[in-house]
Design an enzyme around this catalytic site. Structure first.
Site, mmCIF file in Angstrom:
data_model
loop_
_atom_site.group_PDB
_atom_site.id
_atom_site.type_symbol
_atom_site.label_atom_id
_atom_site.label_comp_id
_atom_site.label_asym_id
_atom_site.label_seq_id
_atom_site.Cartn_x
_atom_site.Cartn_y
_atom_site.Cartn_z
ATOM 1 C CB SER A 1 45.867 -41.630 92.819
ATOM 2 O OG SER A 1 47.283 -41.651 92.748
ATOM 3 C CG ASP B 1 49.742 -46.345 98.872
ATOM 4 O OD1 ASP B 1 50.497 -46.552 97.857
ATOM 5 O OD2 ASP B 1 48.668 -45.506 98.731
ATOM 6 C CG HIS C 1 47.904 -46.164 95.457
ATOM 7 N ND1 HIS C 1 47.609 -45.114 96.136
ATOM 8 C CD2 HIS C 1 47.671 -45.204 94.234
ATOM 9 C CE1 HIS C 1 47.507 -43.783 95.884
ATOM 10 N NE2 HIS C 1 47.455 -43.991 94.453
#
Length: 272
Positions: free
Chosen positions: A81, A199, A255
């Site tokens: 991330s 995502d 994600h």
């Protein structure tokens, strides 16, 4: 040479540090893995991933890497991330010890314009962050004390972003060209970018492949190759692309959701 990997997680990671380290160590016996933490405890590390100036975090990580004798011959780096763009800043600013491969798993290299869904139990923090971003992502106070504001990229206020973003606009060469950043990034053997195809946390998801919204609106996106950053080759990405150094991987899932099998097939080869 001794294989070494440095891993940086982020506030938004359903995977624990230990889980990923174990995945790597299970398949590469004897590998040295450094889990990068900013702060003296896990709690502080999580707080810092929301509230500590990213430039200070990058300096701290560079210092940890430089002091670790296991890494002096070089290492592979993997960021999850926001850890993806933070480790890219490390590659650009701290060439010693050398980073061989950079693996960005869901990193947002052109920033975000939206905070659609928040991780885990931190929904109160997220509501507060949204409020701060709405009040003024580019005010000095918010820039210096809110990590997410430091990679907030408002396509409707490109001029504000270029002038006032204290982190992302700098590493993306938006204000001026720092030839050292370019040279250091181009020294990578491979720059791997993983995009999550379903995502719901990153807006726009194409930022994970270095694309973004077309300037002046927030509906249509363009891929990396159509951005000025690429066309003017401000970071060397065009030359890296032509040399086969950029790797774009897509994985089904939300994600940071991937299977062990996918990790071993697609990511592990870049750590060996």
């Amino acid at each position: 040479p001794l294989l070494a990997a440095a891993i940086r997680h982020s506030c938004c990671n359903p995977l624990s540090m230990g889980y990923v380290r174990d995945l790597v160590q299970r398949r590469i016996p004897g590998v040295y893995v450094l889990s990068l933490r900013v702060g003296s405890s896990l709690v502080q590390d999580v707080e810092n991933s929301f509230f500590m100036n990213v430039n200070d975090q990058v300096r701290e990580v560079c210092s940890q890497l430089a002091k670790d004798p296991h890494l002096k011959g070089g290492y592979n780096a993997m960021g999850f991330s926001q850890g993806g763009q933070f480790l890219r800043a490390v590659a650009q600013r701290c060439p010693s010890p050398p980073m061989f491969n950079l693996i960005s798993v869901g990193g947002q290299h052109q920033g975000v314009y939206g905070f659609p869904r928040c991780p885990g139990e931190s929904s109160q923090i997220c509501d507060w962050i949204r409020k701060m971003l709405d009040l003024g992502a580019y005010t000095q106070a918010v820039q210096e004390h809110l990590v997410q504001a430091q990679y907030w990229h408002d396509p409707l206020k490109e001029e504000d972003y270029r002038k006032k973003s204290i982190f992302l606009a700098d590493i993306n060469q938006e204000r001026s060209i720092n030839e050292t950043y370019k040279k250091n990034l181009m020294a990578l053997k491979k720059f791997v970018m993983v995009k999550f195809l379903n995502d719901t946390m990153v807006d726009p998801p194409i930022s994970e492949w270095f694309g973004f919204y077309k300037s002046g609106q927030a509906k249509d996106t363009i891929p990396l190759k159509e951005t000025l950053l690429y066309k003017e080759d401000r970071l060397g990405l065009q030359q890296m692309d032509k040399a086969g150094k950029l790797v774009f991987l897509g994985v089904e899932g939300d994600h940071l959701h991937f299977t062990e099998e996918w990790f071993y097939t697609h990511i592990l080869p870049f750590l060996q």
